[in-house]
Enzyme design. Structure first.
Site, mmCIF file in Angstrom:
data_model
loop_
_atom_site.group_PDB
_atom_site.id
_atom_site.type_symbol
_atom_site.label_atom_id
_atom_site.label_comp_id
_atom_site.label_asym_id
_atom_site.label_seq_id
_atom_site.Cartn_x
_atom_site.Cartn_y
_atom_site.Cartn_z
ATOM 1 N N TYR A 48 42.806 44.340 33.816
ATOM 2 C CA TYR A 48 42.775 43.331 34.874
ATOM 3 C C TYR A 48 44.182 43.085 35.401
ATOM 4 C CZ TYR A 48 42.415 38.651 36.974
ATOM 5 O OH TYR A 48 42.489 37.584 37.817
ATOM 6 N N ASP A 63 52.338 30.952 40.131
ATOM 7 C CA ASP A 63 51.261 31.459 40.982
ATOM 8 C C ASP A 63 50.824 30.373 41.959
ATOM 9 O OD1 ASP A 63 49.154 32.837 42.067
ATOM 10 O OD2 ASP A 63 47.877 32.726 40.295
ATOM 11 N N ASP A 90 43.071 40.942 41.130
ATOM 12 C CA ASP A 90 43.071 39.652 41.818
ATOM 13 C C ASP A 90 43.446 39.886 43.280
ATOM 14 O OD1 ASP A 90 43.474 37.053 42.682
ATOM 15 O OD2 ASP A 90 44.714 36.467 40.972
ATOM 16 N N ASP A 92 43.210 37.156 45.414
ATOM 17 C CA ASP A 92 43.459 35.791 45.897
ATOM 18 C C ASP A 92 42.388 35.355 46.893
ATOM 19 O OD1 ASP A 92 45.779 35.389 44.302
ATOM 20 O OD2 ASP A 92 46.927 36.620 45.696
ATOM 21 N N HIS A 117 38.512 40.427 42.998
ATOM 22 C CA HIS A 117 37.871 39.124 43.203
ATOM 23 C C HIS A 117 38.564 38.350 44.308
ATOM 24 C CE1 HIS A 117 40.812 36.611 40.974
ATOM 25 N NE2 HIS A 117 40.756 37.466 39.975
ATOM 26 N N GLU A 119 38.599 34.403 46.158
ATOM 27 C CA GLU A 119 38.341 33.011 45.781
ATOM 28 C C GLU A 119 38.251 32.111 46.996
ATOM 29 O OE1 GLU A 119 42.731 31.441 44.589
ATOM 30 O OE2 GLU A 119 42.012 33.248 43.597
ATOM 31 N N CYS A 127 47.190 28.823 41.064
ATOM 32 C CA CYS A 127 46.530 29.307 39.856
ATOM 33 C C CYS A 127 45.306 28.448 39.576
ATOM 34 C CB CYS A 127 47.499 29.260 38.679
ATOM 35 S SG CYS A 127 46.719 29.441 37.061
ATOM 36 N N ARG A 162 34.774 34.374 43.430
ATOM 37 C CA ARG A 162 35.246 33.306 42.551
ATOM 38 C C ARG A 162 35.210 31.982 43.297
ATOM 39 N NH1 ARG A 162 41.443 32.954 40.167
ATOM 40 N NH2 ARG A 162 41.776 30.826 40.906
ATOM 41 N N GLU A 192 35.450 29.351 38.166
ATOM 42 C CA GLU A 192 36.754 29.183 37.524
ATOM 43 C C GLU A 192 36.918 27.813 36.873
ATOM 44 O OE1 GLU A 192 39.095 30.289 35.976
ATOM 45 O OE2 GLU A 192 40.829 30.779 37.243
ATOM 46 N N ASN A 216 36.675 33.588 32.409
ATOM 47 C CA ASN A 216 38.130 33.701 32.398
ATOM 48 C C ASN A 216 38.681 32.976 31.166
ATOM 49 O OD1 ASN A 216 40.722 34.324 33.184
ATOM 50 N ND2 ASN A 216 40.871 32.690 34.708
#
Length: 301
Positions: A48, A63, A90, A92, A117, A119, A127, A162, A192, A216
């Site tokens: 990942y 982040d 990721d 974002d 993913h 989000e 983050c 996500r 998340e 996660n």
């Protein structure tokens, strides 16, 4: 070195096989190509690319949406090229609206990732285990997921939706969003940062049968560190361990530097570390020597 294979043996096809196997797929986080190779060496089936770790390793900052999509894609390309494992990355927020998401999916796909993913946070994001998050309207995110599905050129590319809404609107609202994202075509759902085992179980129960789920296991984050066996019982298909390698590398480097500062040399910190030859073997020096002998590579004149 990693390669993009063809046919049923591609990393993307392999990722789909692993996700359908009935046991949680464990994907440790990698913050650079070297870490990705260490994940592969350890015998894991997937790796990942952590956005948290990417930001920390590239610019030494938290982040907070500071990296651009271009920087993230370039980093994903290096990780994908370093290993044979499927790389889950990721992506974002997709770095903008639905039109930006289309370009993001194209670029990540070209970079060789097996899955990514997206989000539903506002841009710039934070983050998922930090306070102060905000999310876009569910309808807007649903459009972004539809755009990602339409943009996908390889049907084996795994698209993960996500939602960060649990911290903003509550767990039930996050579940409702996840259902909408599944209806829009997401392959996996990622709620998340639930903050209790009861909330985790509630998510798993309400979304069972809707789409495979992501857990996660953020080291030190807001979600309780439940055992892998319990995660399996709840039916999660993918388990991310995003930043353990980053924290371990930080601790190791800090200890060595402390010894160097105090002693003037790092000798006392060296036991237990790879030797120079062990490390160069690991990163591929024997392979390079074989290629030199095969092709007569030498110094240019």
């Amino acid at each position: 070195m990693g390669t993009l294979l063809t046919g049923s043996h591609t990393p993307r096809a392999r990722l789909r096989e692993l996700l359908a196997a009935g046991e949680p797929l464990v994907a440790p986080g990698a913050f650079d190509a070297l870490t990705a190779r260490l994940v592969e060496e350890a015998g894991f089936d997937a790796v990942y690319m952590t956005g948290f770790g990417t930001t920390a390793s590239l610019i030494g900052r938290p982040d907070l949406g500071l990296l651009t999509g271009t920087e993230m894609v370039d980093h994903a390309r290096r990780l994908a090229a370093a290993v044979e494992l499927p790389l889950i990355a990721d992506a974002d927020t997709g770095y903008g609206n639905a039109i930006n998401v289309i370009r993001t999916v194209h670029l990540y796909e070209q970079a060789g990732v097996a899955g990514l993913h997206l989000e539903d946070q506002v841009n710039p994001k934070k983050c998922g285990h930090m306070a102060g998050k905000a999310v876009i309207p569910a309808e807007e995110m649903t459009g972004k997921i539809r755009a990602a599905v339409a943009a996908r050129r390889d049907p084996d590319l795994v698209l993960i939706a996500r939602t960060d809404a649990a911290a903003v609107e509550g767990v039930d609202a996050a579940i409702a969003r996840a259902r909408a994202y599944a209806d829009a075509g997401a392959d996996l759902l990622f709620v998340e940062a639930p903050t209790s085992e009861e909330a985790i179980e509630h998510v798993a129960t309400k979304l069972r049968g809707v789409a495979p789920l992501v857990f996660n296991w953020a080291e030190g984050g807001r979600t309780p560190p439940i055992p892998l066996a319990r995660i399996a019982e709840l039916g999660f298909a993918l388990v991310l361990f995003p930043i353990g390698t980053l924290l371990a590398a930080t601790a190791g480097a800090r200890a060595l530097l402390k010894t160097l500062k105090n002693d003037g040399i790092p000798a006392e910190a060296m036991p237990g570390l790879p030797t120079f030859d062990e490390f160069t073997d690991f990163i591929g020096l024997p392979e390079a020597k074989t290629l030199e002998a095969r092709f007569g590579a030498g110094e240019e004149r």
